[in-house]
Scaffold this motif. Structure first.
Motif, short mmCIF file in Angstrom:
data_model
loop_
_atom_site.label_atom_id
_atom_site.label_comp_id
_atom_site.label_asym_id
_atom_site.label_seq_id
_atom_site.Cartn_x
_atom_site.Cartn_y
_atom_site.Cartn_z
N GLN A 25 12.36 -0.79 -4.36
CA GLN A 25 12.19 0.50 -4.42
C GLN A 25 11.42 0.84 -5.46
O GLN A 25 10.04 0.59 -5.29
CB GLN A 25 12.77 1.18 -3.88
N ASP A 26 11.96 0.92 -6.19
CA ASP A 26 11.00 1.24 -7.67
C ASP A 26 9.80 0.47 -8.10
O ASP A 26 8.48 0.70 -8.50
CB ASP A 26 11.73 0.86 -8.94
N LEU A 27 10.41 -1.07 -7.67
CA LEU A 27 9.07 -1.67 -8.03
C LEU A 27 8.01 -1.13 -6.74
O LEU A 27 6.13 -1.60 -7.34
CB LEU A 27 9.17 -3.28 -7.64
N HIS A 28 8.01 -1.38 -5.55
CA HIS A 28 7.17 -0.77 -4.65
C HIS A 28 6.56 0.27 -5.17
O HIS A 28 4.85 0.65 -5.25
CB HIS A 28 7.75 -0.95 -3.08
N LEU A 29 6.74 0.99 -5.74
CA LEU A 29 6.44 2.43 -6.27
C LEU A 29 5.47 2.17 -7.02
O LEU A 29 4.54 2.73 -7.02
CB LEU A 29 7.49 3.66 -6.26
N MET A 30 6.03 1.46 -8.24
CA MET A 30 5.48 1.40 -8.99
C MET A 30 3.63 0.86 -9.01
O MET A 30 2.66 1.58 -9.94
CB MET A 30 5.84 0.64 -10.17
N CYS A 31 3.83 -0.72 -8.17
CA CYS A 31 3.25 -1.49 -7.67
C CYS A 31 1.67 -0.61 -6.27
O CYS A 31 0.59 -1.15 -5.87
CB CYS A 31 3.09 -3.32 -7.05
N ASN A 32 2.67 0.06 -5.73
CA ASN A 32 1.63 1.04 -4.61
C ASN A 32 1.38 -0.03 -3.86
O ASN A 32 1.00 -0.21 -3.39
CB ASN A 32 0.26 1.47 -5.19
N TRP A 33 2.38 -0.91 -3.26
CA TRP A 33 1.67 -1.76 -2.09
C TRP A 33 3.12 -1.67 -0.97
O TRP A 33 3.41 -0.23 -0.72
CB TRP A 33 4.06 -2.73 -2.81
N ASP A 34 2.61 -1.64 0.08
CA ASP A 34 2.55 -1.51 1.57
C ASP A 34 3.77 -3.07 1.56
O ASP A 34 3.88 -4.24 0.35
CB ASP A 34 1.07 -2.05 2.56
N ILE A 35 4.11 -3.05 2.56
CA ILE A 35 5.12 -3.69 3.51
C ILE A 35 4.48 -5.04 3.67
O ILE A 35 3.76 -4.60 4.41
CB ILE A 35 6.29 -3.49 4.12
N SER A 36 4.37 -6.46 3.05
CA SER A 36 3.80 -7.19 3.39
C SER A 36 4.43 -8.21 5.04
O SER A 36 5.65 -8.12 5.21
CB SER A 36 3.93 -8.45 2.56
N SER A 37 3.67 -8.88 5.23
CA SER A 37 4.01 -9.52 6.47
C SER A 37 5.18 -11.19 5.61
O SER A 37 5.98 -10.72 7.14
CB SER A 37 2.83 -10.50 7.15
N LYS A 38 4.86 -11.42 5.29
CA LYS A 38 5.58 -12.29 4.53
C LYS A 38 7.00 -11.25 3.45
O LYS A 38 8.09 -12.58 4.29
CB LYS A 38 4.88 -13.51 3.04
N PHE A 39 7.21 -10.54 3.58
CA PHE A 39 8.30 -9.58 3.47
C PHE A 39 8.95 -10.09 4.65
O PHE A 39 10.50 -9.82 4.82
CB PHE A 39 8.34 -8.71 2.50
N VAL A 40 8.15 -9.64 5.15
CA VAL A 40 9.06 -9.04 6.75
C VAL A 40 9.54 -10.33 7.35
O VAL A 40 10.47 -9.97 8.09
CB VAL A 40 7.81 -8.42 7.62
N ARG A 41 8.79 -11.55 7.50
CA ARG A 41 8.75 -12.25 8.11
C ARG A 41 10.58 -12.96 7.35
O ARG A 41 11.22 -13.89 7.49
CB ARG A 41 8.03 -13.54 8.17
N GLN B 239 -1.46 -6.17 10.76
CA GLN B 239 -0.74 -7.12 11.07
C GLN B 239 0.99 -6.90 10.84
O GLN B 239 1.99 -7.37 11.63
CB GLN B 239 -0.33 -7.58 9.57
N MET B 240 1.20 -5.48 11.06
CA MET B 240 3.03 -5.24 11.60
C MET B 240 3.08 -4.83 13.27
O MET B 240 3.93 -5.79 13.76
CB MET B 240 2.60 -3.73 11.09
N HIS B 241 1.75 -5.08 13.86
CA HIS B 241 1.97 -4.74 15.44
C HIS B 241 2.39 -6.14 15.50
O HIS B 241 2.71 -6.84 16.48
CB HIS B 241 0.09 -4.67 16.21
N GLY C 7 6.32 -11.00 17.07
CA GLY C 7 6.58 -11.78 16.87
C GLY C 7 7.68 -12.26 16.52
O GLY C 7 8.77 -12.52 15.78
N CYS C 8 8.89 -10.95 16.15
CA CYS C 8 10.25 -10.57 16.07
C CYS C 8 10.83 -9.69 16.49
O CYS C 8 10.63 -8.55 16.14
CB CYS C 8 10.29 -10.31 14.06
N PRO C 9 10.86 -9.47 17.10
CA PRO C 9 11.96 -9.12 17.79
C PRO C 9 12.04 -7.89 17.45
O PRO C 9 12.92 -7.01 17.37
CB PRO C 9 12.56 -9.83 19.29
#
Length: 335
Positions: free
Chosen positions: A148-164, A202-204, A209-211
């Motif tokens: 959580q802290d790393l995503h906040l500091m880097c201002n990242w969205d959730i990536s498709s690679k992360f989700v998959r 990407q999320m949609h 692809g991921c039920p």
């Protein structure tokens, strides 16, 4: 073959944060990964953190009687960079001189030295290692906080690679907290109308692809819609340093333990972070008392109560200090 830039960054991290230990009969040599990277850890420290290590070290007692090398463990299937974070956490956890036991120093260093993306995957592997191999909930929670802290500091969205990776490659039970955080991040991103680099599209595509991802997302939206909070402002990267929030406070972040392993509904008891939070709040009140006039009243401390599985229950009427200024101090760097 010359080392890659990623390898050089990780090697630099290892130099700055590794724990130097001399090999003695009281220590254990742990060889990790295909390259058999060596870690030297105190036998008692390693055995005390998890039954997994205690059992494996006890099994080597027979070899000791045969004058063989008995203080050696092999973890061929694990990632050395992940295990480096584990050893850092293990020694930090055991050092009473360190007041704040987390990965903040490593996160700051990763941003300054441009290896934050690699570090993200190391934390994911650490979370899964703690969940599936050594079964240490406290380490799962520490890794989750770090993500959580790393995503906040880097201002990242959730990536498709992360989700998959989490929804396709990982065991559902081991990754359940990561999944819960992913859908909360997705709801916050889509609810806020953000579309940086085609994130919404990407999320949609991933929903199709991921039920399981779609099912978890629908359940989260259904739950949050009943809470009367605005999805666009409820940031899953912000951990409010209180498990009892007023209505206005819960609009902006999640409770400290929202994505942790200890939940009241699964009978895991009180939040283990409450004592540390109370100590931190007590120190803040003492500092405020020194800076304020003597007759100025102080507010009451947070009560030591179980965290609730419901993320959105109201806390009207509680005499709880607002964590808003603490959040700004932690995440926005304000003095």
């Amino acid at each position: 073959m010359a080392p890659t830039s990623s390898a050089l960054k990780r090697a630099s991290r290892a130099t700055r944060f590794s724990i130097s230990t001399v090999l003695t009969s009281e220590n254990v040599q742990v060889f990790v990964g295909k390259e058999s990277r060596e870690f030297i850890i105190a036998r008692e420290l390693l055995a005390s953190c998890s039954p997994y290590f205690a059992d494996r070290l006890d099994a080597t007692a027979v070899l000791k009687q045969q004058n063989a090398q008995f203080n050696i463990l092999w973890l061929e299937g694990q990632d050395p960079e992940m295990f480096e974070l584990f050893t850092y956490w293990l020694h930090q956890r055991n050092d009473n001189r360190i007041s704040k036991k987390d990965f903040r120093a490593i996160i700051d260093d990763s941003v300054c030295n441009d290896y934050a993306e690699e570090l993200q995957w190391d934390f994911v592997n650490l979370h899964l290692f703690a969940a599936t191999v050594i079964e240490v909930p406290a380490l799962q929670d520490a890794a989750m906080d770090a993500i959580q802290d790393l995503h906040l500091m880097c201002n990242w969205d959730i990536s498709s690679k992360f989700v998959r990776h989490i929804y396709v490659d990982c065991d559902p039970d081991a990754s359940c907290r990561l999944r819960k955080w992913i859908v909360a991040m997705t709801a916050w991103t889509l609810g806020g109308g953000f579309d940086r680099s085609g994130t919404a599209e990407q999320m949609h595509e991933l929903f199709e692809g991921c039920p399981d991802y779609w099912r978890d997302y629908v359940a989260h939206i259904s739950k949050i819609s009943k809470s009367r909070v605005r999805i666009a402002t409820k940031n899953p990267q912000l951990r409010l340093p209180s498990n009892h929030m007023r209505n206005d406070e819960r609009q902006f972040g999640f409770r400290q333990c929202s994505f942790h392993t200890h939940r009241s509904m699964v009978k895991q008891g009180r939040c283990p972070h409450v004592k540390a939070l109370q100590q931190q709040q007590q120190e803040q009140r003492q500092e405020q008392q020194r800076q304020r006039p003597r007759l100025m009243p102080l507010r009451s401390p947070v009560s030591d109560e179980d965290s609730s599985e419901s993320e959105f229950e109201s806390s009207y009427g509680r005499n709880v200090p607002s964590p808003r200024s603490t959040i700004f101090d932690l995440y926005l760097g304000m003095p």
